[in-house]
Scaffold this motif. Structure first.
Motif, short mmCIF file in Angstrom:
data_model
loop_
_atom_site.label_atom_id
_atom_site.label_comp_id
_atom_site.label_asym_id
_atom_site.label_seq_id
_atom_site.Cartn_x
_atom_site.Cartn_y
_atom_site.Cartn_z
N GLU A 1 0.82 -1.21 0.00
CA GLU A 1 0.00 0.00 0.00
C GLU A 1 0.86 1.26 0.00
N GLU A 2 2.01 1.24 0.69
CA GLU A 2 2.83 2.45 0.79
C GLU A 2 3.48 2.75 -0.55
N ARG A 3 3.49 4.00 -0.93
CA ARG A 3 4.10 4.42 -2.18
C ARG A 3 5.05 5.59 -1.91
N LYS A 4 5.79 5.48 -0.79
CA LYS A 4 6.75 6.52 -0.46
C LYS A 4 8.15 6.03 -0.80
N PRO A 5 9.08 6.96 -1.13
CA PRO A 5 10.44 6.54 -1.47
C PRO A 5 11.06 5.70 -0.35
N SER A 6 11.75 4.64 -0.73
CA SER A 6 12.36 3.74 0.23
C SER A 6 13.52 4.41 0.94
N SER A 7 13.63 4.11 2.25
CA SER A 7 14.73 4.67 3.03
C SER A 7 16.05 3.99 2.70
N SER A 8 16.01 2.92 1.89
CA SER A 8 17.25 2.22 1.53
C SER A 8 18.09 3.02 0.54
N ILE A 9 17.51 4.05 -0.07
CA ILE A 9 18.23 4.91 -1.00
C ILE A 9 18.38 6.29 -0.38
N THR A 10 19.60 6.77 -0.31
CA THR A 10 19.86 8.11 0.20
C THR A 10 20.39 8.97 -0.93
N LEU A 11 19.63 9.95 -1.35
CA LEU A 11 20.05 10.81 -2.45
C LEU A 11 21.19 11.71 -2.00
N PRO A 12 22.15 11.98 -2.87
CA PRO A 12 23.27 12.83 -2.51
C PRO A 12 22.87 14.30 -2.52
N GLU A 13 23.69 15.12 -1.93
CA GLU A 13 23.52 16.56 -2.04
C GLU A 13 23.90 16.99 -3.45
N GLY A 14 23.38 18.10 -3.89
CA GLY A 14 23.73 18.59 -5.22
C GLY A 14 22.54 19.03 -6.01
N THR A 15 22.73 19.21 -7.29
CA THR A 15 21.68 19.67 -8.18
C THR A 15 20.73 18.52 -8.53
N MET A 16 19.64 18.87 -9.18
CA MET A 16 18.70 17.87 -9.66
C MET A 16 19.39 16.90 -10.61
N GLU A 17 20.24 17.44 -11.48
CA GLU A 17 20.96 16.60 -12.43
C GLU A 17 21.89 15.63 -11.71
N ASP A 18 22.54 16.09 -10.65
CA ASP A 18 23.42 15.21 -9.86
C ASP A 18 22.63 14.05 -9.26
N LYS A 19 21.46 14.35 -8.74
CA LYS A 19 20.64 13.32 -8.10
C LYS A 19 20.12 12.32 -9.13
N LEU A 20 19.71 12.81 -10.29
CA LEU A 20 19.23 11.91 -11.33
C LEU A 20 20.35 11.03 -11.87
N GLN A 21 21.56 11.59 -11.98
CA GLN A 21 22.69 10.79 -12.42
C GLN A 21 23.01 9.70 -11.40
N TYR A 22 22.87 10.03 -10.14
CA TYR A 22 23.07 9.04 -9.07
C TYR A 22 22.05 7.91 -9.22
N LEU A 23 20.79 8.25 -9.46
CA LEU A 23 19.76 7.23 -9.63
C LEU A 23 19.99 6.41 -10.90
N ARG A 24 20.46 7.07 -11.95
CA ARG A 24 20.77 6.36 -13.19
C ARG A 24 21.87 5.32 -12.95
N ASP A 25 22.92 5.73 -12.26
CA ASP A 25 24.01 4.80 -11.97
C ASP A 25 23.54 3.68 -11.04
N LEU A 26 22.69 4.02 -10.09
CA LEU A 26 22.17 3.04 -9.15
C LEU A 26 21.29 2.01 -9.87
N ALA A 27 20.47 2.50 -10.79
CA ALA A 27 19.54 1.62 -11.51
C ALA A 27 20.28 0.62 -12.38
N GLN A 28 21.44 1.02 -12.89
CA GLN A 28 22.19 0.15 -13.80
C GLN A 28 22.49 -1.21 -13.17
N ASN A 29 22.80 -1.21 -11.88
CA ASN A 29 23.13 -2.46 -11.20
C ASN A 29 22.25 -2.66 -9.96
N TRP A 30 20.98 -2.28 -10.09
CA TRP A 30 20.06 -2.38 -8.97
C TRP A 30 19.83 -3.84 -8.61
#
Length: 302
Positions: free
Chosen positions: A82-111
């Motif tokens: 039922e919960e649809r909130k972001p998981s606490s297992s992922i901690t986004l880095p500080e920085g710009t929106m682009e930095d955070k999306l690049q982090y997620l892109r890299d994370l998704a590659q080997n998720w």
């Protein structure tokens, strides 16, 4: 929200129909499971899980080489949590929106949760468009053309989506387009044929898309197709039962509409009008200008 094997199977078939799939291959193991369900249903008793021993009347499985990647059987009694909130297992880095999306892109590659399923292909398709937008469109998973070009919604379905955006006065570089699952779901002897992701595949990949939404912070989300809608909202149902109103995802309004591939199979203006009515509702909710010409698209001629 308990899901039976029958409801899960029907949901999967509905998602294939929405994508335009007319034929689907089954492994021998899947055939045996369906035979077991059929025999049990005829006896009027409850369907057992796929791990239960087969009925004596069920044919024995024939030995056959199995592909290295096949969808796992459904074991979760809930279609989605039922919960649809972001998981606490992922901690986004500080920085710009682009930095955070690049982090997620890299994370998704080997998720790891997705890789451990061993049912998704290797080429990652992340997202496209403008992250500094108010409108986010989310589909289910990449297909053949998306995998080749490494971009969501290309090919004929992508062209149809481009036409919809143009009719709204938008373009791809003015919105953000993504999928819940970042890898093309695999099939035996797969070439250009695609399949919808399973509930397990969506569940494994859900933390990535939820953090994408957290980074983008759109004012509106459009869920393209039933699989995307069910995955995002955790509600079981067809597109026809979920469209026509706004849903809520952590305070963000979500509009459910048909997948662009659905329109490729239908020349009926009434079906096109349904999608367009969803787009008009989105435009009005977002305060976008709507002309009388736009309001009249796909209406029956007098």
């Amino acid at each position: 929200m308990t899901s039976t094997p029958n409801s899960l199977f029907r949901h999967y078939l509905d998602s294939l129909i929405q994508r335009g799939t007319t034929r689907a291959s089954l492994t021998e193991e899947a055939r045996d499971v369906l035979r077991t369900w059929y025999v049990t249903a005829k006896k009027g008793s409850r369907v057992h899980s796929p791990s239960s021993p087969s009925s004596p009347s069920s044919p024995s499985p024939r030995p056959e080489p199995q592909p290295t990647k096949t969808p796992p059987p459904s074991t979760n009694p809930e279609l989605f949590p039922e919960e649809r909130k972001p998981s606490s297992s992922i901690t986004l880095p500080e920085g710009t929106m682009e930095d955070k999306l690049q982090y997620l892109r890299d994370l998704a590659q080997n998720w790891k949760p997705a890789r451990d399923l061993n049912s998704l292909r290797d080429t990652m398709v992340f997202a496209t468009g403008n992250p500094h937008t108010q409108l986010m469109l989310i589909g289910e998973a990449p297909g053949y053309y998306e995998e080749v070009q490494r971009e969501p919604f290309v090919g004929r379905a992508g062209e149809k989506l481009n036409q919809i955006l143009k009719a709204m006065g938008l373009s791809r570089d003015m919105v953000y387009i993504s999928n819940i699952v970042k890898f093309r779901p695999s099939l035996p002897n797969q070439r250009t044929n695609n399949r919808a992701p399973t509930p397990e595949e969506i569940e494994a990949c859900l933390p990535i898309i939820m953090h994408e939404i957290q980074v983008i912070q759109p004012k509106m989300i459009i869920a393209l197709g039933g699989t995307a809608a069910v995955g995002l909202l955790g509600e079981q149902g067809s597109v026809s039962s979920m469209r026509g109103r706004f849903h809520d995802l952590n305070g963000i309004p979500v509009r459910v509409t048909y997948h662009p591939s659905y329109l490729l199979r239908s020349d009926n203006p009434r079906e096109k009008r349904k999608v367009w009515e969803d787009m008009l509702a989105v435009m009005e909710r977002m305060g976008m200008p709507v002309s009388e010409k736009q309001r009249g698209y796909f209406l029956p001629r007098e």
